[in-house]
Design a protein around this motif. Sequence first.
Motif, short mmCIF file in Angstrom:
data_model
loop_
_atom_site.label_atom_id
_atom_site.label_comp_id
_atom_site.label_asym_id
_atom_site.label_seq_id
_atom_site.Cartn_x
_atom_site.Cartn_y
_atom_site.Cartn_z
N GLY A 1 57.15 74.37 71.80
CA GLY A 1 56.01 73.53 72.24
C GLY A 1 55.75 72.54 71.10
O GLY A 1 55.39 71.33 71.37
N ALA A 2 55.66 73.02 69.86
CA ALA A 2 55.33 72.22 68.95
C ALA A 2 56.37 71.36 68.37
O ALA A 2 56.13 69.90 68.10
CB ALA A 2 55.33 73.14 67.61
N GLU A 3 57.68 71.78 68.82
CA GLU A 3 58.88 70.71 68.69
C GLU A 3 58.95 69.45 69.62
O GLU A 3 59.14 68.42 69.36
CB GLU A 3 60.29 71.33 68.81
CG GLU A 3 61.35 70.58 68.59
CD GLU A 3 61.59 70.37 66.90
OE1 GLU A 3 62.99 70.11 66.72
OE2 GLU A 3 60.94 70.52 66.08
N LEU A 4 58.64 70.02 70.70
CA LEU A 4 58.31 68.79 72.02
C LEU A 4 57.14 67.77 71.64
O LEU A 4 57.35 66.64 71.56
CB LEU A 4 57.61 69.55 73.09
CG LEU A 4 58.83 70.02 74.12
CD1 LEU A 4 58.28 70.90 75.27
CD2 LEU A 4 59.76 69.04 74.78
N ILE A 5 56.16 68.24 70.88
CA ILE A 5 55.01 67.47 70.54
C ILE A 5 55.60 66.48 69.33
O ILE A 5 55.37 65.11 69.43
CB ILE A 5 53.87 68.21 69.94
CG1 ILE A 5 53.27 68.80 71.15
CG2 ILE A 5 52.78 67.20 69.39
CD1 ILE A 5 52.09 69.84 70.79
N ARG A 6 56.17 67.04 68.42
CA ARG A 6 56.90 66.15 67.36
C ARG A 6 57.77 65.24 67.89
O ARG A 6 57.62 64.06 67.39
CB ARG A 6 57.72 67.28 66.44
CG ARG A 6 58.42 66.31 65.02
CD ARG A 6 59.09 67.33 64.36
NE ARG A 6 60.34 67.75 64.75
CZ ARG A 6 61.76 66.97 64.70
NH1 ARG A 6 61.59 65.93 64.00
NH2 ARG A 6 62.82 67.56 65.18
N LEU A 7 58.75 65.44 68.96
CA LEU A 7 59.52 64.55 69.44
C LEU A 7 58.76 63.26 70.32
O LEU A 7 58.93 62.09 70.19
CB LEU A 7 60.56 65.06 70.42
CG LEU A 7 61.46 66.13 69.66
CD1 LEU A 7 62.26 66.86 70.72
CD2 LEU A 7 62.33 65.38 68.45
N ILE A 8 57.92 63.92 71.01
CA ILE A 8 57.34 62.81 71.98
C ILE A 8 56.27 61.92 71.36
O ILE A 8 56.02 60.81 71.75
CB ILE A 8 56.47 63.64 73.05
CG1 ILE A 8 57.37 64.51 74.09
CG2 ILE A 8 55.46 62.92 73.91
CD1 ILE A 8 56.62 65.39 74.92
N ALA A 9 56.06 62.21 69.95
CA ALA A 9 55.01 61.51 68.81
C ALA A 9 55.91 60.21 68.82
O ALA A 9 55.30 59.20 68.75
CB ALA A 9 54.72 62.20 67.87
N GLY A 10 57.25 60.29 68.78
CA GLY A 10 57.94 58.83 68.68
C GLY A 10 58.36 58.64 69.74
O GLY A 10 59.43 57.54 69.76
N HIS A 11 57.95 58.76 71.09
CA HIS A 11 58.38 58.42 72.38
C HIS A 11 57.48 57.10 72.62
O HIS A 11 56.37 57.05 72.66
CB HIS A 11 58.30 59.44 73.32
CG HIS A 11 59.17 59.16 74.63
ND1 HIS A 11 58.91 58.47 75.73
CD2 HIS A 11 60.37 59.96 74.94
CE1 HIS A 11 59.85 58.29 76.28
NE2 HIS A 11 60.65 59.39 76.16
N SER A 12 58.26 55.90 73.22
CA SER A 12 57.49 54.78 73.78
C SER A 12 56.70 55.07 74.97
O SER A 12 56.03 53.91 75.13
CB SER A 12 58.32 53.73 73.75
OG SER A 12 59.02 53.54 72.36
N TYR A 13 57.02 55.99 75.93
CA TYR A 13 56.89 55.83 77.28
C TYR A 13 56.18 57.17 77.59
O TYR A 13 55.73 57.28 78.88
CB TYR A 13 58.14 55.50 78.12
CG TYR A 13 58.60 54.32 77.84
CD1 TYR A 13 58.26 53.08 78.18
CD2 TYR A 13 59.84 54.31 77.39
CE1 TYR A 13 58.98 51.94 77.90
CE2 TYR A 13 60.40 53.37 76.94
CZ TYR A 13 59.91 52.00 77.16
OH TYR A 13 60.68 50.78 76.91
N MET A 14 55.96 58.09 76.85
CA MET A 14 55.15 59.37 77.05
C MET A 14 53.71 59.43 76.16
O MET A 14 53.60 59.26 75.18
CB MET A 14 56.07 60.38 76.90
CG MET A 14 57.20 60.66 77.76
SD MET A 14 58.20 62.13 77.46
CE MET A 14 59.55 61.87 78.64
N ASN A 15 52.79 60.06 77.19
CA ASN A 15 51.40 60.14 76.55
C ASN A 15 51.36 61.85 76.77
O ASN A 15 51.18 62.24 77.87
CB ASN A 15 50.44 59.33 77.29
CG ASN A 15 49.12 59.88 76.75
OD1 ASN A 15 48.71 59.86 75.54
ND2 ASN A 15 48.28 59.94 77.85
N ILE A 16 50.92 62.60 75.61
CA ILE A 16 50.61 64.01 75.93
C ILE A 16 49.20 63.90 76.42
O ILE A 16 48.12 63.50 75.76
CB ILE A 16 50.76 64.59 74.60
CG1 ILE A 16 52.27 64.58 74.43
CG2 ILE A 16 50.31 66.08 74.82
CD1 ILE A 16 52.48 65.28 72.82
#
Length: 341
Positions: free
Chosen positions: A14-29
């Motif tokens: 879960g933490a790894e997903l957050i780390r990766l999505i933090a640098g994603h241009s089209y996803m908002n957690i």
Amino acid sequence: MYNIAILGASGYTGAELIRLIAGHSYMNIKALGANSKAGQSMAEVFPHLRHLHLPDLVTIEDIDFSHIDLCFCALPHKTSQEVIAALPKDLKIVDLSADFRLRDPVDYEKWYGNPHAALEQQKEAVYGLTEFYRDEIKAARLVAGTGCNAATGQFAIRPLIERKVIDFDDIILDMKCAVSGAGRSLKENLLHAELSEGYHAYAIGGTHRHLGEFDQEFSAIAGRPVKVQFTPHLIPANRGILATCYVKGDPEEVFEALAATYRDEPFIEVIPFGQMPSTRHIRGSNFCHIGVSADRIEGRAIVTAALDNLTKGSSGQALQNANLMLNIDETEGLMMAPLFP
């Protein structure tokens, strides 16, 4: 922007997903579910993420899924199937557990010890080995992420079975696996004093659950039963898997089969013949490095594959699949370079 929910956000994947999505241009957690730590902030649970503006952790029951475009489910097996069965039927889901990897419910019960509780969802699940199920993943509602050991072994061996360049009845997989693959729960054998300064084999003699995936996938490719010898070893490292595979076949043909299969793949690197990969060269990245060498015994080859179990072996693979499901460039948020040293 696509709104994303992560269930099981207090675990390593879960933490790894957050780390990766933090640098994603089209996803908002939009929502983070973690029943055991509900009410806490991510900064409290994972201080390395305190710089991010994230929602607090809540129970899964408190999440409004009507505003969610895609949900990552990073829960333990058995729990995951029960939760997913209750989610909205039109919600796109990437599951990181073992619950939907095996197509036959009999196989699931054999390897995981309990009957499957979400058979309708199991029927629609697509196996999430991205490089080999890309078209099916694009059209899927539910994608089942692979086991990290299963992904590593398949990247090394699958093309060799498909191209018929090895003996299907003489395949040995020897894997060294980092401790994060066992999850974040407290376990005596994972204490520093119990684990450091040594390593050991486990799940000896064909008892490891990821063998179910090897049996399923390799047999389907070959058109007949294929059973590999597989022994994992727990090493005192935080991240990484190194698979050393012993096969019977011409080393040059083995190398060419792998090079041809992965020539256009953005995350799989077949390194020059005779060179061997290392977990230190893929750490924290979505890359998998594969090397081939000749053995001193004529007609035998050694194939070695290295990947990060939390990234390419789990959360990175999950994000790669989610990109396809949402019609986003497959590499979005995943092209970061490995961490070294």
